[in-house]
Design a protein around this motif. Structure first.
Motif, PDB file in Angstrom:
ATOM      1  N   ARG A   9       0.846  -1.187   0.000  1.00 15.22           N
ATOM      2  CA  ARG A   9       0.000   0.000   0.000  1.00 15.22           C
ATOM      3  C   ARG A   9       0.878   1.232   0.000  1.00 15.22           C
ATOM      4  N   ALA A  10       0.931   1.904  -1.129  1.00 16.79           N
ATOM      5  CA  ALA A  10       1.759   3.096  -1.275  1.00 16.79           C
ATOM      6  C   ALA A  10       1.079   4.324  -0.700  1.00 16.79           C
ATOM      7  N   GLN A  11      -0.200   4.224  -0.359  1.00 15.26           N
ATOM      8  CA  GLN A  11      -0.982   5.334   0.182  1.00 15.26           C
ATOM      9  C   GLN A  11      -1.263   6.412  -0.862  1.00 15.26           C
ATOM     10  N   ASP A  12      -1.166   6.057  -2.150  1.00 12.46           N
ATOM     11  CA  ASP A  12      -1.475   6.987  -3.217  1.00 12.46           C
ATOM     12  C   ASP A  12      -1.617   6.179  -4.509  1.00 12.46           C
ATOM     13  N   SER A  13      -2.682   6.425  -5.281  1.00 11.62           N
ATOM     14  CA  SER A  13      -2.930   5.617  -6.479  1.00 11.62           C
ATOM     15  C   SER A  13      -1.837   5.784  -7.531  1.00 11.62           C
ATOM     16  N   VAL A  14      -1.256   6.967  -7.661  1.00  9.87           N
ATOM     17  CA  VAL A  14      -0.198   7.178  -8.651  1.00  9.87           C
ATOM     18  C   VAL A  14       1.041   6.373  -8.269  1.00  9.87           C
ATOM     19  N   LEU A  15       1.398   6.386  -6.994  1.00  8.54           N
ATOM     20  CA  LEU A  15       2.554   5.610  -6.541  1.00  8.54           C
ATOM     21  C   LEU A  15       2.269   4.115  -6.628  1.00  8.54           C
ATOM     22  N   GLU A  16       1.027   3.716  -6.371  1.00  2.21           N
ATOM     23  CA  GLU A  16       0.651   2.303  -6.549  1.00  2.21           C
ATOM     24  C   GLU A  16       0.857   1.893  -8.011  1.00  2.21           C
ATOM     25  N   PHE A  17       0.528   2.817  -8.915  1.00  2.00           N
ATOM     26  CA  PHE A  17       0.705   2.563 -10.346  1.00  2.00           C
ATOM     27  C   PHE A  17       2.187   2.354 -10.666  1.00  2.00           C
ATOM     28  N   LEU A  18       3.064   3.182 -10.097  1.00  2.00           N
ATOM     29  CA  LEU A  18       4.505   2.983 -10.288  1.00  2.00           C
ATOM     30  C   LEU A  18       4.941   1.622  -9.771  1.00  2.00           C
ATOM     31  N   ASN A  19       4.295   1.174  -8.714  1.00  2.00           N
ATOM     32  CA  ASN A  19       4.684  -0.074  -8.049  1.00  2.00           C
ATOM     33  C   ASN A  19       4.148  -1.322  -8.733  1.00  2.00           C
ATOM     34  N   THR A  20       3.813  -1.208 -10.020  1.00  2.00           N
ATOM     35  CA  THR A  20       3.361  -2.385 -10.762  1.00  2.00           C
ATOM     36  C   THR A  20       4.520  -3.077 -11.488  1.00  2.00           C
ATOM     37  N   VAL A  21       5.735  -2.636 -11.241  1.00  2.00           N
ATOM     38  CA  VAL A  21       6.940  -3.392 -11.596  1.00  2.00           C
ATOM     39  C   VAL A  21       7.573  -3.723 -10.258  1.00  2.00           C
ATOM     40  N   VAL A  22       7.633  -5.017  -9.945  1.00  2.00           N
ATOM     41  CA  VAL A  22       8.036  -5.428  -8.604  1.00  2.00           C
ATOM     42  C   VAL A  22       9.145  -6.476  -8.646  1.00  2.00           C
ATOM     43  N   PRO A  23       9.983  -6.493  -7.603  1.00  2.00           N
ATOM     44  CA  PRO A  23      10.976  -7.565  -7.523  1.00  2.00           C
ATOM     45  C   PRO A  23      10.293  -8.842  -7.035  1.00  2.00           C
ATOM     46  N   HIS A  24      10.637  -9.956  -7.670  1.00  4.85           N
ATOM     47  CA  HIS A  24      10.072 -11.247  -7.266  1.00  4.85           C
ATOM     48  C   HIS A  24      11.093 -12.333  -7.581  1.00  4.85           C
ATOM     49  N   ASN A  25      11.555 -13.032  -6.543  1.00  2.00           N
ATOM     50  CA  ASN A  25      12.548 -14.101  -6.704  1.00  2.00           C
ATOM     51  C   ASN A  25      13.777 -13.623  -7.487  1.00  2.00           C
ATOM     52  N   GLY A  26      14.242 -12.424  -7.166  1.00  2.00           N
ATOM     53  CA  GLY A  26      15.457 -11.905  -7.775  1.00  2.00           C
ATOM     54  C   GLY A  26      15.299 -11.354  -9.180  1.00  2.00           C
ATOM     55  N   GLN A  27      14.064 -11.261  -9.676  1.00  2.00           N
ATOM     56  CA  GLN A  27      13.833 -10.719 -11.013  1.00  2.00           C
ATOM     57  C   GLN A  27      12.783  -9.610 -10.929  1.00  2.00           C
ATOM     58  N   TRP A  28      12.735  -8.764 -11.985  1.00  4.39           N
ATOM     59  CA  TRP A  28      11.703  -7.742 -12.063  1.00  4.39           C
ATOM     60  C   TRP A  28      10.497  -8.326 -12.774  1.00  4.39           C
ATOM     61  N   VAL A  29       9.334  -8.135 -12.190  1.00  2.98           N
ATOM     62  CA  VAL A  29       8.092  -8.637 -12.769  1.00  2.98           C
ATOM     63  C   VAL A  29       7.191  -7.453 -13.070  1.00  2.98           C
ATOM     64  N   ASP A  30       6.756  -7.359 -14.332  1.00  4.18           N
ATOM     65  CA  ASP A  30       5.821  -6.322 -14.752  1.00  4.18           C
ATOM     66  C   ASP A  30       4.414  -6.896 -14.620  1.00  4.18           C
ATOM     67  N   LEU A  31       3.609  -6.284 -13.781  1.00  2.99           N
ATOM     68  CA  LEU A  31       2.262  -6.791 -13.542  1.00  2.99           C
ATOM     69  C   LEU A  31       1.304  -6.464 -14.685  1.00  2.99           C
ATOM     70  N   PHE A  32       1.735  -5.653 -15.642  1.00  2.00           N
ATOM     71  CA  PHE A  32       0.914  -5.297 -16.799  1.00  2.00           C
ATOM     72  C   PHE A  32       1.350  -6.086 -18.026  1.00  2.00           C
ATOM     73  N   GLN A  33       1.033  -7.354 -18.054  1.00  2.00           N
ATOM     74  CA  GLN A  33       1.365  -8.194 -19.202  1.00  2.00           C
ATOM     75  C   GLN A  33       0.299  -8.110 -20.301  1.00  2.00           C
ATOM     76  N   ARG A  34      -0.949  -7.941 -19.882  1.00  2.00           N
ATOM     77  CA  ARG A  34      -2.067  -7.924 -20.831  1.00  2.00           C
ATOM     78  C   ARG A  34      -2.943  -6.701 -20.554  1.00  2.00           C
ATOM     79  N   ASP A  35      -3.751  -6.337 -21.528  1.00  2.00           N
ATOM     80  CA  ASP A  35      -4.685  -5.221 -21.354  1.00  2.00           C
ATOM     81  C   ASP A  35      -5.601  -5.465 -20.151  1.00  2.00           C
ATOM     82  N   GLU A  36      -5.995  -6.708 -19.964  1.00  2.00           N
ATOM     83  CA  GLU A  36      -6.887  -7.063 -18.849  1.00  2.00           C
ATOM     84  C   GLU A  36      -6.228  -6.814 -17.493  1.00  2.00           C
ATOM     85  N   ASP A  37      -4.909  -6.947 -17.432  1.00  2.00           N
ATOM     86  CA  ASP A  37      -4.187  -6.683 -16.180  1.00  2.00           C
ATOM     87  C   ASP A  37      -4.338  -5.220 -15.780  1.00  2.00           C
ATOM     88  N   VAL A  38      -4.279  -4.332 -16.771  1.00  2.00           N
ATOM     89  CA  VAL A  38      -4.420  -2.903 -16.501  1.00  2.00           C
ATOM     90  C   VAL A  38      -5.848  -2.599 -16.046  1.00  2.00           C
TER      91      VAL A  38
END
Length: 196
Positions: A9-38
């Protein structure tokens, strides 16, 4: 692919939007893979209800547009945080495409609220409410309280809305504990000191 940090929880929707690229198991994961994800993210952020979609509700290229907007916003946030000149042209294309009407609505408690309803005929227009929120944040946000996580290698941002304004990590149970454990491991222990 869900990350344990996806729910930060970034406490702000814009910062939450930035936080859709996240570290996971030592790699960067983009949570926006498909239009439906957005679209799902907009729903969770409470921004989907502000947009009146065209009849088919499909917006090809939405994930691409969202990723571009996210990286532009990341640059703008870093510029603003660093007291550099802010390149307002990065946000202008999405702001210019936005079209909305104000409506006066009554909530379930009978309170009146003025609500913007955005008309979306294109992928860029779907993102207009977020672009407006970003413009507001850049213009009025307290950038002394907008921070990037202090954990090494963590790219996540948050708006420190704690009472003491001393928040240092995106998530205490993940990054905070990791940093505390690292400090503990490097500190001389009492039993080692007594042996000397």
């Amino acid at each position: 692919m869900a990350s344990p940090l996806a729910s930060v929880r970034a406490q702000d929707s814009v910062l939450e939007f930035l936080n859709t690229v996240v570290p996971h198991n030592g790699q960067w994961v983009d949570l926006f893979q498909r239009d439906e994800d957005v679209m799902a993210w907009l729903e969770r952020a409470g921004l989907r209800d502000l947009v009146v979609m065209r009849e088919d509700g499909r917006f090809e290229g939405l994930a691409t547009e969202a990723r571009q907007l996210r990286e532009n916003l990341r640059r703008l946030i870093v510029q603003r945080k660093s007291d550099e000149p802010v390149d307002t042209e990065l946000l202008r294309p999405v702001l210019m495409e936005g079209s909305y009407q104000m409506q006066l609505v009554e909530d379930h408690d009978g309170n009146l609220k003025a609500v913007c309803q955005f008309s979306a005929q294109s992928s860029v227009q779907v993102l207009a409410p977020l672009a407006i929120a970003a413009a507001e944040l850049l213009a009025r946000g307290d950038f002394a309280l907008i921070r990037q996580c202090e954990s090494t290698g963590c790219p996540l941002w948050f708006y420190d809305r704690t009472k003491s304004h001393r928040r240092r990590w995106c998530n205490m149970s993940v990054c905070g504990n990791r940093q505390k454990a690292a400090r503990f491991r490097t500190r001389p222990h009492v039993d080692e000191l007594t042996e000397q």
